[in-house]
Write an enzyme that holds these catalytic residues in place. Sequence first.
Site, PDB file in Angstrom:
ATOM      1  N   TYR B 443       0.822  -1.222   0.000  1.00 43.84           N
ATOM      2  CA  TYR B 443       0.000   0.000   0.000  1.00 43.84           C
ATOM      3  C   TYR B 443       0.852   1.267   0.000  1.00 43.84           C
ATOM      4  O   TYR B 443       2.051   1.204   0.123  1.00 43.84           O
ATOM      5  CB  TYR B 443      -1.078  -0.018   1.083  1.00 43.84           C
ATOM      6  CG  TYR B 443      -0.696  -0.057   2.559  1.00 43.84           C
ATOM      7  CD1 TYR B 443       0.583   0.133   3.026  1.00 43.84           C
ATOM      8  CD2 TYR B 443      -1.706  -0.285   3.498  1.00 43.84           C
ATOM      9  CE1 TYR B 443       0.858   0.103   4.385  1.00 43.84           C
ATOM     10  CE2 TYR B 443      -1.434  -0.324   4.858  1.00 43.84           C
ATOM     11  CZ  TYR B 443      -0.150  -0.127   5.294  1.00 43.84           C
ATOM     12  OH  TYR B 443       0.121  -0.147   6.633  1.00 43.84           O
ATOM     13  N   GLU B 444       0.159   2.393  -0.189  1.00 48.50           N
ATOM     14  CA  GLU B 444       0.865   3.680  -0.347  1.00 48.50           C
ATOM     15  C   GLU B 444       1.891   3.631  -1.479  1.00 48.50           C
ATOM     16  O   GLU B 444       2.920   4.293  -1.418  1.00 48.50           O
ATOM     17  CB  GLU B 444       1.558   4.104   0.956  1.00 48.50           C
ATOM     18  CG  GLU B 444       0.640   4.473   2.095  1.00 48.50           C
ATOM     19  CD  GLU B 444      -0.225   5.694   1.800  1.00 48.50           C
ATOM     20  OE1 GLU B 444       0.157   6.519   0.949  1.00 48.50           O
ATOM     21  OE2 GLU B 444      -1.295   5.800   2.412  1.00 48.50           O
ATOM     22  N   GLY B 445       1.590   2.852  -2.510  1.00 48.37           N
ATOM     23  CA  GLY B 445       2.521   2.695  -3.627  1.00 48.37           C
ATOM     24  C   GLY B 445       3.448   1.528  -3.362  1.00 48.37           C
ATOM     25  O   GLY B 445       4.200   1.545  -2.382  1.00 48.37           O
TER      26      GLY B 445
END
Lengths: 606, 606
Positions: B443-445
Amino acid sequence: MLSYKAPLRDMKFLLNDVFDFQKHYKDLSNGANADPETVDMILQGMADFAENILSPLYQPADAEGCHFENGVVTTPKGFKDAYNQFVEGGWQGISYPEEYGGMNLPMSLNLIKSEMMGTANWPWAMYPGLTTGCINTLMQYGTEEQKDTYLPKLIEGTWSGTMCLTEPQAGTDLGQVKTKAVPQEDGSYTLNGTKIFISSGEHDLTDNIIHIVLARLPDAPEGTRGISLFIVPKFNINEEGEAGERNGVSCGSIEHKMGIASSATCVLNFDNAKGYLIGEPNRGLKAMFTFMNTARIGTGIQGLAHCELAFQNALPYAKERRSMRTLSGTKEPEKVADAIINHADVRRMLLTMKAFAEGGRSMIYHAARYADKMSQGVAENNNEEFEKWDDKLGFYTPILKGFLTELAIEAAKEGQQVYGGHGYIKEWGMELIARDARISTLYEGTTGVQALDLLGRKVILQSKGKIIRDYTSSIMKWCGEYALDKNMRKFVWALTKLCAEWNTLTVRLMLSARKDREIISAASVDYLMYSGYIMMAYHWARMAAVAYDKLENGGVEAPEFYKAKIQTAEFYFDKILPRTSGHAESMVAPSSSMTDMDIEHFAFLD
Amino acid sequence: MLSYKAPLRDMKFLLNDVFDFQKHYKDLSNGANADPETVDMILQGMADFAENILSPLYQPADAEGCHFENGVVTTPKGFKDAYNQFVEGGWQGISYPEEYGGMNLPMSLNLIKSEMMGTANWPWAMYPGLTTGCINTLMQYGTEEQKDTYLPKLIEGTWSGTMCLTEPQAGTDLGQVKTKAVPQEDGSYTLNGTKIFISSGEHDLTDNIIHIVLARLPDAPEGTRGISLFIVPKFNINEEGEAGERNGVSCGSIEHKMGIASSATCVLNFDNAKGYLIGEPNRGLKAMFTFMNTARIGTGIQGLAHCELAFQNALPYAKERRSMRTLSGTKEPEKVADAIINHADVRRMLLTMKAFAEGGRSMIYHAARYADKMSQGVAENNNEEFEKWDDKLGFYTPILKGFLTELAIEAAKEGQQVYGGHGYIKEWGMELIARDARISTLYEGTTGVQALDLLGRKVILQSKGKIIRDYTSSIMKWCGEYALDKNMRKFVWALTKLCAEWNTLTVRLMLSARKDREIISAASVDYLMYSGYIMMAYHWARMAAVAYDKLENGGVEAPEFYKAKIQTAEFYFDKILPRTSGHAESMVAPSSSMTDMDIEHFAFLD
């Protein structure tokens, strides 16, 4: 949902083109049974079973898990039906002697069978897998009477088996085993003690469970030299040779684990259980270790299995999921975004999984030929033959087990990465592969244990480096044949350089170890991984050589198949093999960076 | 059972000795609030809360998970009580302006607070963590009215927040967002669409949830330039400023995940939900990205958190568990076997976790000083100041996020390895750390996205390599000061060599990329990891230098504390830093090994 398709073309490429198993089978006394038609039938039959019966059960069974109530373990829905089909197909016994009901095919076919079952549904495959360990022990150490009593049912599959080693205080260090076995007047023994982490220790798939148990006789010396091996059936065998009265062994609980939830991991309590000595008193650990090679190849197959499954299931997602445009320019202008398989970094992840799976398969199949000869030695009571091949296998097994399972963890992780956030969601199944792969570096001896076995025992203690000199010289000889081959040059040069370095590092570690004993432990995991990457590189080079040859001289596969093999080999040499550099640098560091710190100074938390 | 103890001595070593935060605070307009007594109070108060309230809830809450019924999400037992205590302590607002009820302490203290909460119980910490993103967005882009409406409750903690970005077809590629926002006569907007993977999207901890939502206006251009940002409260705000009527946003389901089971990951359905534009129309993505840096440091903190927790919980087991004798000789002859911490390979695993945790903390605290300045810019509506520090942070954040989370996965894995088979059993908790750490690279890239941000955007596109020249020259300048220092020589030589190589490789990649665009993607993850290892090496060298200085000139800690820092630095340079070699070799391979394979030839499964 995860799915599995047996990669028969890849498997046959190895069996026929790379290793020529038919030629190898000609040297085996049971090799004639494995004619091309039979091999095909086994491959296709198992592929059908794995793809259609085992694979669909994999995810639902994980969600359901095993049930435990009042000492009874119930496996997930569908497991028993699948197991019955497995028994009906005669699959348990394909590589065991006909006199006990088997098909007497070479052991390699059993390993390939395990690969397919394990890739489709690893936790299910553990039930018949554990039986294999039990059969092998009986085959080699059982009396004729013991063999007659247990083998037909085990080989039929209507009974299953376990290996009961671990106790709460004794894992790797089996010298600490406390379970007691007291001889009785009737020649049997009474066992008391507790075993933990017993896979398939209790379940509802078979009429009886035959436990092979490590325990101590009353007069046994301390430590590893006082361990004996016993047969303890769940149900005592009655006069008809069937499962009779319940024996004093029961399941106290099952473990709640990170994964392999549908494989029952049991606490087994032995309360005055009736057991029978197998093999010589106090020599149980030696007997156990003779089967370590097979067990460790089995876990190496788990490594291969999870690499393959992660790859197979990441690939379609990478083709379908669309995100951003490719750096080198839009690939699919008519679509809202390019499929992510167009991004080089996504390809890096896919090719990593692919290279691990296909390279690992080649390593396993190579070792399977030794396993064929080793188990022929057992079947023919030829101990010399057994030991010869067991010894040879001994170099490969810590690498197959230790290295391939580490790669499986990485492959499963990359499989999740390809899915982005969806890789974390149960529905897609990629996280299940990661959870199930995670056990493989822990059981059957952790990676650290494999590494110490390789460097400390096999390389230094037993062979003073000769084993590496022999292996690398065989690689270098092979390389020599391709030294002037334009296609192969890049592979053979890289390999030759690494073979030289591998020897140098081995000698350097042996010299360092004279003054710095701990460097063997400190360097061991680096050494294991380093060895594994070079061994896999050799396999990729061999596959590339065969593929080039087939491209030039016409093979049975389409040219794209061979081209993809060469491209994967190139990827492996470009992007994976450089990891050897870091391991090479790290392994020669003196152990002082690890040993100097005082135990009490690792943390300052008060 | 897992436990957590805040490593206050390590934290203070960084705050006081390595970075001198008191000096740094003197340059901040709100720095005077952070006098040593206040800092101590915050550290001790949060340590108590994290150790005694959050940590004991961690494992039970994972076993229980979140409950979902009829659109209502109930968090695990104890979560709400803990959250109430968090609100009562005023913890949500420690780094926000006093005019909205905050304590106006520097942002760095908020990050350290997050570290302690997150290490003790990462899924719990995600609830207040998401609120932070919402507060930051409102602080920078909200109108005065919007700020007055939402900030006091959010900063108090009685309301919480979310960031609603992802949709089923749009993850990394937010240009594909489809959620529609139609302007209404009253100045509000009506939102329709579906968002997935919304952490804290629905729960029972707060009176209201304020969603920050990416959506498209009817006339918006396609792609990323047509995305606007909206505030959508779960309950519309009534005239008293309290949560009033239910808005048209509801939770359709929660995800079943590999880990962070007690953090609710929601599908949110927007059915004619009332929303309010925040910031300029069609500039939503830019606004979103300005908070990426903070969000990514937050995930970098997760990396640190899991390294620390794995280390803290592996250590006591390694001291207690006994197995075999140490290679260099028996260490505890009176015991049945030596504690496994005596084996060099076990120490290697422990020191790996320790080096990652303490090195990662140093990297985070270093960046926290930039975050202090950046958020001061926001609080004072000084956009120039904000952008200056946001820019500086932009180099660090993909490394903190991408690199530290990858290390966390490794540390969690090593933590399990130390436990052997017990590392796989839920009861011990090591497997929970591994499952929870696993989300952090997704997550968050994903790691791939961070890597491309670093190499493609920050290094090549935005700075043509200058950012690396600047960073490495600052390291080399620092090294120069120690060139003649006998103690430090080994560190500074290794670092200097790597700084030179880092520049060379960067230039080489830039040149290659002129002809081979895909090499940027192909090399990116190697480049990210390579950069991370060198950055962490610099931090370890700095910590070693401070420790040597304190040993010679007297520090507040016992000498063993400083000695252990130096030993860990030596371990890092000996056993971890060599990994740069493999990454360096691999990153310069042309992209052809990845791009040449035809999409249809990745597998031959039919």
